[in-house]
Write a protein that holds these residues in place. Structure first.
Motif, short mmCIF file in Angstrom:
data_model
loop_
_atom_site.label_atom_id
_atom_site.label_comp_id
_atom_site.label_asym_id
_atom_site.label_seq_id
_atom_site.Cartn_x
_atom_site.Cartn_y
_atom_site.Cartn_z
N ILE A 193 -1.44 4.68 -4.14
CA ILE A 193 -0.29 5.10 -4.46
C ILE A 193 0.46 4.12 -5.65
O ILE A 193 0.56 3.35 -5.32
N THR A 194 0.59 5.00 -6.65
CA THR A 194 1.25 4.34 -7.71
C THR A 194 2.58 3.85 -7.57
O THR A 194 3.45 4.45 -7.00
N ARG A 195 3.25 2.96 -8.45
CA ARG A 195 4.54 2.55 -8.28
C ARG A 195 5.52 3.85 -8.73
O ARG A 195 6.53 4.11 -8.02
N GLU A 196 5.07 4.57 -9.76
CA GLU A 196 5.77 5.62 -9.94
C GLU A 196 5.91 6.73 -8.68
O GLU A 196 7.16 7.17 -8.43
N ASP B 209 5.95 5.82 -5.64
CA ASP B 209 6.50 5.27 -4.53
C ASP B 209 8.02 5.38 -4.93
O ASP B 209 8.79 5.89 -4.23
N TYR B 210 8.51 5.21 -6.35
CA TYR B 210 9.50 5.26 -6.60
C TYR B 210 10.29 6.92 -6.39
O TYR B 210 11.37 6.95 -6.17
N ALA B 211 9.36 7.70 -6.83
CA ALA B 211 9.80 9.04 -6.56
C ALA B 211 10.21 9.67 -5.22
O ALA B 211 11.15 10.19 -4.97
N VAL B 212 9.37 8.80 -4.35
CA VAL B 212 9.86 9.32 -3.02
C VAL B 212 11.09 8.68 -2.62
O VAL B 212 11.91 9.32 -1.75
N ARG B 213 11.48 7.33 -2.92
CA ARG B 213 12.51 6.59 -2.92
C ARG B 213 13.73 7.46 -3.65
O ARG B 213 14.89 7.52 -2.78
N VAL B 214 13.68 8.10 -4.80
CA VAL B 214 14.57 8.78 -5.40
C VAL B 214 14.95 9.91 -4.60
O VAL B 214 16.07 10.19 -3.86
N VAL B 215 13.90 10.67 -3.81
CA VAL B 215 14.07 11.96 -3.09
C VAL B 215 14.70 11.49 -1.69
O VAL B 215 15.77 12.15 -1.23
N ARG B 216 14.36 10.32 -1.28
CA ARG B 216 15.13 9.89 0.09
C ARG B 216 16.48 9.36 -0.18
O ARG B 216 17.48 9.79 0.67
N ALA B 217 16.78 9.21 -1.28
CA ALA B 217 18.31 8.72 -1.75
C ALA B 217 18.96 10.01 -1.72
O ALA B 217 20.37 10.06 -1.22
N LEU B 218 18.57 10.82 -2.32
CA LEU B 218 19.18 12.29 -2.60
C LEU B 218 19.01 13.24 -1.08
O LEU B 218 19.83 13.97 -1.16
N ALA B 219 18.45 12.80 -0.11
CA ALA B 219 18.14 13.58 1.00
C ALA B 219 19.60 13.97 2.00
O ALA B 219 19.70 14.85 2.54
N ASP B 220 20.56 12.89 1.51
CA ASP B 220 21.87 13.28 2.15
C ASP B 220 22.55 14.19 1.68
O ASP B 220 24.08 14.57 2.15
N THR C 95 15.01 0.08 -11.20
CA THR C 95 15.51 -0.16 -12.49
C THR C 95 15.99 1.28 -13.06
O THR C 95 15.38 2.29 -12.69
N ALA C 96 17.24 1.20 -13.91
CA ALA C 96 17.63 2.50 -14.30
C ALA C 96 16.58 3.10 -15.43
O ALA C 96 16.83 4.40 -15.37
N PRO C 97 16.15 2.58 -16.43
CA PRO C 97 15.14 3.37 -17.22
C PRO C 97 14.08 4.07 -16.32
O PRO C 97 13.61 5.16 -16.84
N PHE C 98 13.44 3.52 -15.41
CA PHE C 98 12.51 4.03 -14.69
C PHE C 98 13.06 4.96 -13.86
O PHE C 98 12.35 6.29 -13.69
N ALA C 99 14.23 4.99 -13.10
CA ALA C 99 14.60 6.05 -12.49
C ALA C 99 14.98 7.25 -13.54
O ALA C 99 14.87 8.27 -12.93
N LEU D 220 10.93 14.80 -12.05
CA LEU D 220 11.33 15.61 -10.80
C LEU D 220 12.22 16.80 -11.16
O LEU D 220 12.07 17.86 -10.71
N GLN D 221 13.07 16.79 -12.05
CA GLN D 221 13.75 17.88 -12.50
C GLN D 221 12.89 18.98 -13.33
O GLN D 221 13.09 20.20 -12.92
N LYS D 222 11.84 18.54 -13.95
CA LYS D 222 11.06 19.50 -14.45
C LYS D 222 10.12 20.42 -13.64
O LYS D 222 9.98 21.30 -13.63
N ALA D 223 9.94 19.54 -12.47
CA ALA D 223 9.26 20.01 -11.40
C ALA D 223 9.84 20.95 -10.50
O ALA D 223 9.40 21.58 -9.48
#
Length: 67
Positions: free
Chosen positions: A3-6, A8-19, A35-39, A46-49
């Motif tokens: 699992i790449t870092r990207e 892993d972070y994508a799953v974290r972003v979706v988890r943060a938005l889950a509420d 980090t903000a640039p990576f986010a 994620l928006q394009k998808a």
């Protein structure tokens, strides 16, 4: 399985938005320790998808795209 870092972070972003509320990139970064640039890079993909929806302006941010 690798699992790449990207990914892993994508799953974290979706988890943060889950509420189901709109969050700014700063709030997502603070909550998930990303980090903000990576986010921004991940959120753009994620928006394009069609997974997240972006809002512009003063009260902008991102939320999960509920269809």
């Amino acid at each position: 399985m690798l699992i790449t870092r990207e990914c892993d972070y994508a799953v974290r972003v979706v988890r943060a938005l889950a509420d189901s509320r709109r969050m700014s990139v700063g709030e997502i970064c603070e909550k998930e320790f990303i980090t903000a640039p990576f986010a921004y890079k991940i959120l753009k993909k994620l928006q394009k998808a069609g997974i997240v929806k972006g809002f512009r302006g003063v009260h902008g941010g991102y939320s999960l795209n509920r269809v």
